[in-house]
Scaffold this motif. Structure first.
Motif, PDB file in Angstrom:
ATOM      1  N   SER A 208      40.144  33.826  51.237  1.00  0.00           N
ATOM      2  CA  SER A 208      39.778  32.617  51.966  1.00  0.00           C
ATOM      3  C   SER A 208      40.539  31.453  51.363  1.00  0.00           C
ATOM      4  CB  SER A 208      38.277  32.379  51.833  1.00  0.00           C
ATOM      5  OG  SER A 208      37.957  32.036  50.502  1.00  0.00           O
ATOM      6  N   ASN A 209      40.386  30.301  51.962  1.00  0.00           N
ATOM      7  CA  ASN A 209      41.039  29.130  51.394  1.00  0.00           C
ATOM      8  C   ASN A 209      40.308  28.632  50.147  1.00  0.00           C
ATOM      9  OD1 ASN A 209      38.789  28.242  52.729  1.00  0.00           O
ATOM     10  ND2 ASN A 209      39.819  26.619  53.865  1.00  0.00           N
ATOM     11  N   ILE A 210      39.111  29.141  49.866  1.00  0.00           N
ATOM     12  CA  ILE A 210      38.341  28.704  48.702  1.00  0.00           C
ATOM     13  C   ILE A 210      38.820  29.400  47.430  1.00  0.00           C
ATOM     14  CG2 ILE A 210      36.045  28.641  47.656  1.00  0.00           C
ATOM     15  CD1 ILE A 210      34.948  28.439  50.524  1.00  0.00           C
ATOM     16  N   PHE A 211      39.036  30.719  47.522  1.00  0.00           N
ATOM     17  CA  PHE A 211      39.502  31.457  46.345  1.00  0.00           C
ATOM     18  C   PHE A 211      40.241  32.710  46.777  1.00  0.00           C
ATOM     19  CE2 PHE A 211      35.664  33.834  47.232  1.00  0.00           C
ATOM     20  CZ  PHE A 211      35.923  35.116  46.790  1.00  0.00           C
TER      21      PHE A 211
ATOM     22  N   LYS B 205      41.131  33.108  41.502  1.00  0.00           N
ATOM     23  CA  LYS B 205      41.846  31.837  41.411  1.00  0.00           C
ATOM     24  C   LYS B 205      41.269  30.950  42.491  1.00  0.00           C
ATOM     25  CE  LYS B 205      46.264  29.574  42.021  1.00  0.00           C
ATOM     26  NZ  LYS B 205      47.523  29.657  42.760  1.00  0.00           N
ATOM     27  N   ARG B 206      40.712  29.832  42.074  1.00  0.00           N
ATOM     28  CA  ARG B 206      40.140  28.894  43.045  1.00  0.00           C
ATOM     29  C   ARG B 206      41.252  28.070  43.674  1.00  0.00           C
ATOM     30  NH1 ARG B 206      34.568  26.210  41.416  1.00  0.00           N
ATOM     31  NH2 ARG B 206      34.884  25.564  43.575  1.00  0.00           N
ATOM     32  N   ASN B 207      41.209  27.992  45.002  1.00  0.00           N
ATOM     33  CA  ASN B 207      42.204  27.221  45.747  1.00  0.00           C
ATOM     34  C   ASN B 207      41.639  25.915  46.282  1.00  0.00           C
ATOM     35  OD1 ASN B 207      44.179  29.250  45.429  1.00  0.00           O
ATOM     36  ND2 ASN B 207      43.272  30.411  47.096  1.00  0.00           N
ATOM     37  N   ASP B 208      40.348  25.673  46.015  1.00  0.00           N
ATOM     38  CA  ASP B 208      39.698  24.478  46.558  1.00  0.00           C
ATOM     39  C   ASP B 208      39.652  23.333  45.558  1.00  0.00           C
ATOM     40  OD1 ASP B 208      37.897  25.849  44.897  1.00  0.00           O
ATOM     41  OD2 ASP B 208      36.152  25.182  46.029  1.00  0.00           O
ATOM     42  N   LEU B 209      40.306  23.495  44.412  1.00  0.00           N
ATOM     43  CA  LEU B 209      40.310  22.449  43.398  1.00  0.00           C
ATOM     44  C   LEU B 209      41.655  21.734  43.412  1.00  0.00           C
ATOM     45  CD1 LEU B 209      38.702  24.484  40.470  1.00  0.00           C
ATOM     46  CD2 LEU B 209      37.554  22.936  42.075  1.00  0.00           C
TER      47      LEU B 209
ATOM     48  N   GLU C 202      30.992  42.033  51.145  1.00  0.00           N
ATOM     49  CA  GLU C 202      29.752  41.478  50.609  1.00  0.00           C
ATOM     50  C   GLU C 202      29.994  40.774  49.268  1.00  0.00           C
ATOM     51  OE1 GLU C 202      25.067  42.767  50.476  1.00  0.00           O
ATOM     52  OE2 GLU C 202      26.573  44.343  50.405  1.00  0.00           O
ATOM     53  N   LEU C 203      30.854  41.345  48.430  1.00  0.00           N
ATOM     54  CA  LEU C 203      31.211  40.701  47.162  1.00  0.00           C
ATOM     55  C   LEU C 203      31.851  39.355  47.438  1.00  0.00           C
ATOM     56  CD1 LEU C 203      31.579  40.776  44.048  1.00  0.00           C
ATOM     57  CD2 LEU C 203      33.769  41.934  44.466  1.00  0.00           C
ATOM     58  N   HIS C 204      32.775  39.338  48.359  1.00  0.00           N
ATOM     59  CA  HIS C 204      33.465  38.101  48.725  1.00  0.00           C
ATOM     60  C   HIS C 204      32.479  37.030  49.193  1.00  0.00           C
ATOM     61  CE1 HIS C 204      36.844  35.669  50.093  1.00  0.00           C
ATOM     62  NE2 HIS C 204      36.120  35.399  51.159  1.00  0.00           N
ATOM     63  N   GLU C 205      31.533  37.430  50.028  1.00  0.00           N
ATOM     64  CA  GLU C 205      30.558  36.475  50.554  1.00  0.00           C
ATOM     65  C   GLU C 205      29.671  35.888  49.456  1.00  0.00           C
ATOM     66  OE1 GLU C 205      30.556  35.148  53.617  1.00  0.00           O
ATOM     67  OE2 GLU C 205      32.381  36.336  53.830  1.00  0.00           O
ATOM     68  N   HIS C 206      29.255  36.714  48.495  1.00  0.00           N
ATOM     69  CA  HIS C 206      28.403  36.222  47.405  1.00  0.00           C
ATOM     70  C   HIS C 206      29.178  35.297  46.468  1.00  0.00           C
ATOM     71  CE1 HIS C 206      24.510  38.200  47.986  1.00  0.00           C
ATOM     72  NE2 HIS C 206      25.209  39.147  48.601  1.00  0.00           N
ATOM     73  N   ILE C 207      30.412  35.623  46.174  1.00  0.00           N
ATOM     74  CA  ILE C 207      31.216  34.737  45.319  1.00  0.00           C
ATOM     75  C   ILE C 207      31.469  33.412  46.029  1.00  0.00           C
ATOM     76  CG2 ILE C 207      33.483  34.402  44.253  1.00  0.00           C
ATOM     77  CD1 ILE C 207      33.483  37.422  43.615  1.00  0.00           C
ATOM     78  N   LYS C 208      31.822  33.477  47.302  1.00  0.00           N
ATOM     79  CA  LYS C 208      32.055  32.269  48.081  1.00  0.00           C
ATOM     80  C   LYS C 208      30.804  31.386  48.104  1.00  0.00           C
ATOM     81  CE  LYS C 208      32.885  31.560  52.841  1.00  0.00           C
ATOM     82  NZ  LYS C 208      33.464  32.072  54.073  1.00  0.00           N
ATOM     83  N   ALA C 209      29.636  31.995  48.329  1.00  0.00           N
ATOM     84  CA  ALA C 209      28.374  31.241  48.341  1.00  0.00           C
ATOM     85  C   ALA C 209      28.124  30.577  46.988  1.00  0.00           C
ATOM     86  CB  ALA C 209      27.223  32.163  48.717  1.00  0.00           C
ATOM     87  N   MET C 210      28.380  31.313  45.898  1.00  0.00           N
ATOM     88  CA  MET C 210      28.172  30.753  44.562  1.00  0.00           C
ATOM     89  C   MET C 210      29.096  29.549  44.336  1.00  0.00           C
ATOM     90  SD  MET C 210      29.586  30.749  41.115  1.00  0.00           S
ATOM     91  CE  MET C 210      30.805  32.021  41.219  1.00  0.00           C
ATOM     92  N   LEU C 211      30.346  29.662  44.718  1.00  0.00           N
ATOM     93  CA  LEU C 211      31.292  28.568  44.531  1.00  0.00           C
ATOM     94  C   LEU C 211      30.923  27.349  45.360  1.00  0.00           C
ATOM     95  CD1 LEU C 211      34.671  30.543  44.528  1.00  0.00           C
ATOM     96  CD2 LEU C 211      33.449  29.606  42.551  1.00  0.00           C
ATOM     97  N   LEU C 212      30.305  27.585  46.517  1.00  0.00           N
ATOM     98  CA  LEU C 212      29.906  26.476  47.391  1.00  0.00           C
ATOM     99  C   LEU C 212      28.515  25.949  47.049  1.00  0.00           C
ATOM    100  CD1 LEU C 212      31.205  27.838  50.807  1.00  0.00           C
ATOM    101  CD2 LEU C 212      32.189  25.999  49.427  1.00  0.00           C
ATOM    102  N   GLY C 213      27.864  26.571  46.052  1.00  0.00           N
ATOM    103  CA  GLY C 213      26.533  26.120  45.657  1.00  0.00           C
ATOM    104  C   GLY C 213      25.414  26.666  46.506  1.00  0.00           C
TER     105      GLY C 213
END
Length: 123
Positions: A6-9, A26-30, A107-118
């Motif tokens: 995703s564009n987030i990581f 690697k985070r891409n949203d910073l 599912e892993l991707h979705e949980h990491i994305k959710a964590m990064l987005l708070g």
């Protein structure tokens, strides 16, 4: 666009054992001035609960065949096929398969994305 990048990581490494995933992202949203420790993160994800914890990176060693990462929480040694994660004080040792970026489950991707987005997703 590939769903796993995703564009987030994006994933750099994804390793899996019976009970957990270890992933370097690697985070891409910073912004470009973000600290390297924020941009690159190793995450430990418990499969049963989807609990995600950041590993505190200390140092690394790389050769053509073996990668080593030292964290405050333990030590990771891996190659293209498999690896071992040894928790601090040798409290647990995990045999890992290097499943690669493309094999990381959605599912892993979705949980990491959710964590990064708070956000919090339930198990």
């Amino acid at each position: 666009m590939n769903n796993l990048n995703s564009n987030i990581f994006e994933y750099l490494y994804v390793l899996e054992s019976e009970g957990l995933y270890l992933a370097e992202i690697k985070r891409n949203d910073l912004g470009e001035y973000a600290a390297i420790g924020e941009k690159f993160q190793w995450l430990r994800v418990e499969k049963k609960t989807w609990e995600i914890s950041k590993l505190t990176f200390r140092s690394m060693d790389s050769s053509e065949e073996i990668e080593e990462r030292y964290f405050e929480e333990g030590f990771l040694k891996f190659n293209l096929e498999n690896g071992t994660y040894i928790e601090k004080y040798n409290s647990a040792q995990h045999a890992l398969s290097n499943i690669g970026v493309q094999a990381a489950p959605a599912e892993l991707h979705e949980h990491i994305k959710a964590m990064l987005l708070g956000n919090v997703l339930s198990a």
